[in-house]
Write an enzyme that holds these catalytic residues in place. Sequence first.
Site, PDB file in Angstrom:
ATOM      1  N   TYR A  77      -1.488   0.415  10.192  1.00 31.52           N
ATOM      2  CA  TYR A  77      -1.854  -0.242   8.928  1.00 31.52           C
ATOM      3  C   TYR A  77      -0.731  -0.030   7.907  1.00 31.52           C
ATOM      4  O   TYR A  77      -0.236  -0.980   7.298  1.00 31.52           O
ATOM      5  CB  TYR A  77      -3.181   0.322   8.397  1.00 31.52           C
ATOM      6  CG  TYR A  77      -3.497  -0.140   6.989  1.00 31.52           C
ATOM      7  CD1 TYR A  77      -4.038  -1.400   6.778  1.00 31.52           C
ATOM      8  CD2 TYR A  77      -3.231   0.663   5.880  1.00 31.52           C
ATOM      9  CE1 TYR A  77      -4.306  -1.847   5.485  1.00 31.52           C
ATOM     10  CE2 TYR A  77      -3.497   0.229   4.595  1.00 31.52           C
ATOM     11  CZ  TYR A  77      -4.044  -1.024   4.403  1.00 31.52           C
ATOM     12  OH  TYR A  77      -4.297  -1.459   3.131  1.00 31.52           O
TER      13      TYR A  77
ATOM     14  N   LYS B  27       2.037  -2.644   5.949  1.00 29.46           N
ATOM     15  CA  LYS B  27       2.222  -2.694   4.504  1.00 29.46           C
ATOM     16  C   LYS B  27       3.670  -2.385   4.106  1.00 29.46           C
ATOM     17  O   LYS B  27       4.185  -2.913   3.124  1.00 29.46           O
ATOM     18  CB  LYS B  27       1.259  -1.722   3.822  1.00 29.46           C
ATOM     19  CG  LYS B  27      -0.210  -2.165   3.920  1.00 29.46           C
ATOM     20  CD  LYS B  27      -0.423  -3.488   3.197  1.00 29.46           C
ATOM     21  CE  LYS B  27      -1.886  -3.855   3.075  1.00 29.46           C
ATOM     22  NZ  LYS B  27      -2.083  -5.093   2.260  1.00 29.46           N
TER      23      LYS B  27
ATOM     24  N   SER C 275       0.834  -1.201   0.000  1.00 26.82           N
ATOM     25  CA  SER C 275       0.000   0.000   0.000  1.00 26.82           C
ATOM     26  C   SER C 275       0.868   1.251   0.000  1.00 26.82           C
ATOM     27  O   SER C 275       1.943   1.270   0.608  1.00 26.82           O
ATOM     28  CB  SER C 275      -0.897   0.034   1.231  1.00 26.82           C
ATOM     29  OG  SER C 275      -1.552   1.288   1.311  1.00 26.82           O
TER      30      SER C 275
END
Lengths: 255, 251
Positions: free
Chosen positions: A157, A161, A147
């Site tokens: 998060y 990634k 991401s």
Amino acid sequence: MPVLDRFRLDDRRAFVTGASRGIGRAIALALAEAGADVAVAARDEARLNALATEIEILGRRAHVVPLDLANLESIEPAIDAAANALGGLDLLVNNAGVTYRAGFGIEDPAEFDRMFDVNLGAVLFASQAARPHLAAAGGGVIVNIGSIAGTKGTGLYGASKQGVHALTRGFSREFANDSIRVVALAPGQVFTDMGARVRANPDEMNTLLHHTAQGRVADPAEIASAVVYLASPAAAFVTGTTIAIDGGRDFFARR
Amino acid sequence: MIAPDPFRLDGRRALITGASRGIGRAIAESYAQAGARLALAARTATNLDNIACQLREHGAEVHTFGADLRDPEAPTRLVEQAAKALGGLDIVVNNAGDGGHDGLTLDAYRRMLHVNLRAPVLIIQAARPFLLESDAPVVINVSSVSAKLGGAEPYGPLKAALSSYTVGLAREWGKDGIRVVAIAPGVIETDMTAGYTSEPWWTDNLPERVALGRNGRVEEIAGVARFLASDAAAYITGAVIPVDGGWVHQY
């Protein structure tokens, strides 16, 4: 070989995680369209069954794998079973991912663990489990969905990634001897159920679009087509790298 | 009239994890030398007796705490104990890490996820109220060159996660005046790397891998950690500083 033929995936056997919805679903269908048989893994078996029917309508074989990627022990047996069902494995797409509610913090250690297990741990263990199958097929490809959040640094998060981007680099070295390429994509905002929370927040959405040169979100098919390229012989010299597909995410994008 | 030395840490209250040996111990020494008051943590508190004695002999204030950072309760407890002992916190150094060269196993993954990432995040979270009260708050995370090199083991990916987190948190906390930085050491001679730093397969290749052609020493990390904690670095945040002898190879 004509150049467009080098983008074909005829008779390749693929395993796609998080295939029931969003980007994963688009990837599974794109791979089938390009000629591959696809094992589709996710928690939601009903959605997978519907997807399997669509894959079969495209003339390819589908294998449904009900699987919770947070259950790290269950990944290897699931990949072994899928390879068995499809007669081997040429391609693994580590797409499954979950968002994280707590941003930069940890409210519940179990929630933190679960997010990292799905977003990072599952990629580590699925890659390890797929290696012998890809090697036995004479080589193969692992495509990881990272991401742009990881590259930019956006809470835990994004951290998970960025871990995916780093393991992509590491596995590309480790697996090269088995003629396995390992690559990652770093999508920006994509129109999926997972992105619904962001789209529902006008402030967040405006900021996001303001920092995206194209000023829009992606269609899942725009990620899937990059997966087809990376999985295909057209990308035979591409390994270890992370390719951003983010519409031009840039702090100075639109002024 | 000469302005106060911006590299000094006089009176600053610092928590350092993994302080019993290696890089953590060297950081503790350099902070003590700069005038900081210290809360040192290690898995076993008695392992800190030696460094604590040494630093106290030189007049430093040192508190020691045992904290098993695999335990989800331990990081928060450690911060509260440290802040209580020092009357607050100005500097938090997340140095403790599990090097885990035991391959890709579920146990190794989980241990490293917890020690190398979850614990720093929990420590940072628990330290926030104290840092908000500080005049010169800073968080320093010890990442690794492995964050860039990656790896097929959890260590590099988790260090990459810590570096990414550092950058994001700097943005998030900038408005509060809290600086958040990371150091990415290369190969430093410590117990953690002792298994290979003098092996021929490593030393023979050093000149082509590292511009300076040698392994690093713990003091060479500690100096940067001291600089980053000080007012001399007051405009540095969101930076991941490589301290690796120059991984600038052409290939």
